[in-house]
Design a protein around this motif. Structure first.
Motif, PDB file in Angstrom:
ATOM      1  N   ALA A 125      -8.269  -3.084   1.208  1.00  0.00           N
ATOM      2  CA  ALA A 125      -7.269  -2.233   1.867  1.00  0.00           C
ATOM      3  C   ALA A 125      -7.116  -0.950   1.055  1.00  0.00           C
ATOM      4  O   ALA A 125      -7.818  -0.740   0.057  1.00  0.00           O
ATOM      5  CB  ALA A 125      -5.943  -2.981   1.961  1.00  0.00           C
ATOM      6  N   GLY A 126      -6.204  -0.086   1.463  1.00  0.00           N
ATOM      7  CA  GLY A 126      -5.949   1.151   0.738  1.00  0.00           C
ATOM      8  C   GLY A 126      -4.479   1.502   0.821  1.00  0.00           C
ATOM      9  O   GLY A 126      -3.810   1.175   1.808  1.00  0.00           O
ATOM     10  N   GLN A 127      -3.965   2.157  -0.206  1.00  0.00           N
ATOM     11  CA  GLN A 127      -2.531   2.503  -0.235  1.00  0.00           C
ATOM     12  C   GLN A 127      -2.247   3.711   0.652  1.00  0.00           C
ATOM     13  O   GLN A 127      -2.961   4.713   0.622  1.00  0.00           O
ATOM     14  CB  GLN A 127      -2.107   2.784  -1.669  1.00  0.00           C
ATOM     15  CG  GLN A 127      -0.609   3.064  -1.806  1.00  0.00           C
ATOM     16  CD  GLN A 127      -0.146   3.059  -3.246  1.00  0.00           C
ATOM     17  OE1 GLN A 127      -0.909   2.700  -4.144  1.00  0.00           O
ATOM     18  NE2 GLN A 127       1.087   3.449  -3.470  1.00  0.00           N
ATOM     19  N   ASP A 128      -1.176   3.615   1.419  1.00  0.00           N
ATOM     20  CA  ASP A 128      -0.804   4.688   2.352  1.00  0.00           C
ATOM     21  C   ASP A 128       0.717   4.843   2.341  1.00  0.00           C
ATOM     22  O   ASP A 128       1.403   4.269   1.470  1.00  0.00           O
ATOM     23  CB  ASP A 128      -1.323   4.320   3.756  1.00  0.00           C
ATOM     24  CG  ASP A 128      -1.645   5.539   4.610  1.00  0.00           C
ATOM     25  OD1 ASP A 128      -0.919   6.553   4.512  1.00  0.00           O
ATOM     26  OD2 ASP A 128      -2.604   5.473   5.385  1.00  0.00           O
ATOM     27  N   LEU A 129       1.232   5.583   3.292  1.00  0.00           N
ATOM     28  CA  LEU A 129       2.676   5.846   3.373  1.00  0.00           C
ATOM     29  C   LEU A 129       3.188   5.525   4.769  1.00  0.00           C
ATOM     30  O   LEU A 129       2.502   5.792   5.772  1.00  0.00           O
ATOM     31  CB  LEU A 129       2.943   7.330   3.092  1.00  0.00           C
ATOM     32  CG  LEU A 129       2.632   7.800   1.669  1.00  0.00           C
ATOM     33  CD1 LEU A 129       2.339   9.302   1.668  1.00  0.00           C
ATOM     34  CD2 LEU A 129       3.797   7.494   0.736  1.00  0.00           C
ATOM     35  N   LEU A 130       4.392   4.965   4.832  1.00  0.00           N
ATOM     36  CA  LEU A 130       5.077   4.716   6.101  1.00  0.00           C
ATOM     37  C   LEU A 130       6.300   5.627   6.134  1.00  0.00           C
ATOM     38  O   LEU A 130       7.071   5.671   5.165  1.00  0.00           O
ATOM     39  CB  LEU A 130       5.512   3.250   6.173  1.00  0.00           C
ATOM     40  CG  LEU A 130       6.129   2.765   7.489  1.00  0.00           C
ATOM     41  CD1 LEU A 130       5.061   2.631   8.577  1.00  0.00           C
ATOM     42  CD2 LEU A 130       6.821   1.409   7.303  1.00  0.00           C
ATOM     43  N   LEU A 191       7.928   4.716   2.549  1.00  0.00           N
ATOM     44  CA  LEU A 191       7.575   3.458   1.873  1.00  0.00           C
ATOM     45  C   LEU A 191       6.090   3.541   1.576  1.00  0.00           C
ATOM     46  O   LEU A 191       5.298   3.910   2.455  1.00  0.00           O
ATOM     47  CB  LEU A 191       7.881   2.276   2.811  1.00  0.00           C
ATOM     48  CG  LEU A 191       7.107   0.968   2.644  1.00  0.00           C
ATOM     49  CD1 LEU A 191       7.216   0.401   1.248  1.00  0.00           C
ATOM     50  CD2 LEU A 191       7.617  -0.062   3.645  1.00  0.00           C
ATOM     51  N   THR A 192       5.720   3.241   0.343  1.00  0.00           N
ATOM     52  CA  THR A 192       4.292   3.256   0.030  1.00  0.00           C
ATOM     53  C   THR A 192       3.810   1.888  -0.431  1.00  0.00           C
ATOM     54  O   THR A 192       4.417   1.256  -1.291  1.00  0.00           O
ATOM     55  CB  THR A 192       3.929   4.343  -1.010  1.00  0.00           C
ATOM     56  OG1 THR A 192       2.494   4.379  -1.126  1.00  0.00           O
ATOM     57  CG2 THR A 192       4.542   4.098  -2.384  1.00  0.00           C
ATOM     58  N   THR A 193       2.735   1.437   0.233  1.00  0.00           N
ATOM     59  CA  THR A 193       1.994   0.251  -0.181  1.00  0.00           C
ATOM     60  C   THR A 193       0.704   0.212   0.637  1.00  0.00           C
ATOM     61  O   THR A 193       0.305   1.229   1.231  1.00  0.00           O
ATOM     62  CB  THR A 193       2.814  -1.048  -0.058  1.00  0.00           C
ATOM     63  OG1 THR A 193       2.043  -2.110  -0.643  1.00  0.00           O
ATOM     64  CG2 THR A 193       3.139  -1.413   1.387  1.00  0.00           C
ATOM     65  N   ASP A 194       0.060  -0.962   0.698  1.00  0.00           N
ATOM     66  CA  ASP A 194      -1.220  -1.077   1.393  1.00  0.00           C
ATOM     67  C   ASP A 194      -1.078  -0.746   2.881  1.00  0.00           C
ATOM     68  O   ASP A 194      -0.091  -1.140   3.517  1.00  0.00           O
ATOM     69  CB  ASP A 194      -1.763  -2.491   1.238  1.00  0.00           C
ATOM     70  CG  ASP A 194      -1.896  -2.890  -0.223  1.00  0.00           C
ATOM     71  OD1 ASP A 194      -1.916  -1.988  -1.083  1.00  0.00           O
ATOM     72  OD2 ASP A 194      -1.979  -4.101  -0.493  1.00  0.00           O
ATOM     73  N   ASP A 195      -2.108  -0.094   3.418  1.00  0.00           N
ATOM     74  CA  ASP A 195      -2.095   0.269   4.846  1.00  0.00           C
ATOM     75  C   ASP A 195      -1.985  -0.950   5.763  1.00  0.00           C
ATOM     76  O   ASP A 195      -1.415  -0.871   6.857  1.00  0.00           O
ATOM     77  CB  ASP A 195      -3.316   1.143   5.197  1.00  0.00           C
ATOM     78  CG  ASP A 195      -4.654   0.559   4.745  1.00  0.00           C
ATOM     79  OD1 ASP A 195      -4.676  -0.569   4.199  1.00  0.00           O
ATOM     80  OD2 ASP A 195      -5.690   1.234   4.944  1.00  0.00           O
TER      81      ASP A 195
END
Ligand code: GLU
Length: 279
Positions: A125-130, A191-195
């Protein structure tokens, strides 16, 4: 008298044998919804609040990581009893023997390998932003200046974002679902974590039209199954099960079933080739 004493000692010995293995007739709370093997009961750590990955709904468990956990249990003839493994507790749960293994969006890192070993990767996976749907100001990690950000204690997400954006205004909560509440209420801006995790929240009925994934990843997260450090025999068995999960087509089926509804498409390198990784 002698008999009684012997059985008391036997009971004490069984109790001391460790918390992860609980005997085959254990009807523990995690039994329902777990569809692994029928043998020895083992405690298995998963996430309880991540839709599409690890979600507890009443007595039912669902998600891609739950499928992985059940498949491993079936292959190893174990009966999984699910317990919640929040990000910051994962190493402790394994080190103290409170769980036999963890399948919980658990990234393989050198730092964690000081405490645990990993069978994986089984997903990348990859880190993204919500962000809130009407937000047009946050387009990636480089637009976080002056924004309030939420992530979770003990996650790679919190570490990565502080490295990528020095001085970022980060609040660290215990779970991602608490961050989602804070985002919706306006207490934080992103919120930042895995996509994978973010896609699951964005697709939840209660969040539709309210939250969106930015779609600009800035890390690589290799998910591994956490096992006790140095338990190479068990680690190798888990690797064999993971390979079968992937090669049999179950991996793809589970991705389609669990991540499909959120329109999540696995990125490059998926499905990966798992090995046993130990420091
Ligand atoms: N995969 C990242 C990690 O293991 C973030 C998701 C999580 O906290 O479970 O830290």
């Amino acid at each position: 008298m002698k008999l009684r004493r012997t059985s008391a000692i036997a009971i004490a010995a069984v109790a001391a044998l460790g918390l992860a293995a609980c005997g085959s007739d254990n009807g523990g709370s995690g039994g329902a919804g777990a569809t692994g093997g029928g043998g020895e009961s083992v405690k298995v750590g998963i996430k309880f609040d991540q839709p599409g990955l690890g979600l507890k709904t009443g007595a039912t468990y669902s998600g891609f990581d739950v499928d992985v956990a059940n498949f491993i249990a079936k292959e190893l003839n174990l009966k999984p009893e699910f317990v919640e493994a929040v990000s910051s507790q994962r190493e402790t749960l394994l080190k103290t023997g409170q769980v036999k293994y963890i399948v919980g969006t658990y990234s393989i890192t050198d730092k964690r390998m000081a405490d645990v070993s990993f069978a994986g990767p089984y997903f990348i996976a990859g880190q993204d932003l919500l962000v809130r749907s009407d937000d047009t100001s946050i387009t990636g990690k480089d637009s976080l200046a002056g924004k309030k950000l939420c992530s979770v204690k003990g996650s790679t997400s919190a570490v990565n974002v502080q490295k990528a954006v020095p001085g970022v205004n980060l609040q660290e909560y215990n779970t991602y679902s608490l961050c989602v509440d804070a985002l919706k209420s306006g207490a934080v801006d992103a919120l930042t974590t895995d996509d994978t995790i973010l896609a699951g929240y964005a697709a939840q009925e209660a969040n539709k039209g309210k939250l969106k994934v930015v779609g600009n990843t800035f890390s690589t997260e290799n998910y591994g199954v956490g096992v006790q450090k140095g338990d190479t025999e068990f680690c190798n068995k888990v690797v064999t099960a993971l390979k079968k999960f992937i090669d049999s087509g179950e991996w793809q089926k589970s991705v389609d079933k669990n991540l499909g509804p959120a329109n999540y498409k696995p990125g490059a390198g998926n499905p990966p080739t798992p090995t046993c990784q130990s420091a």
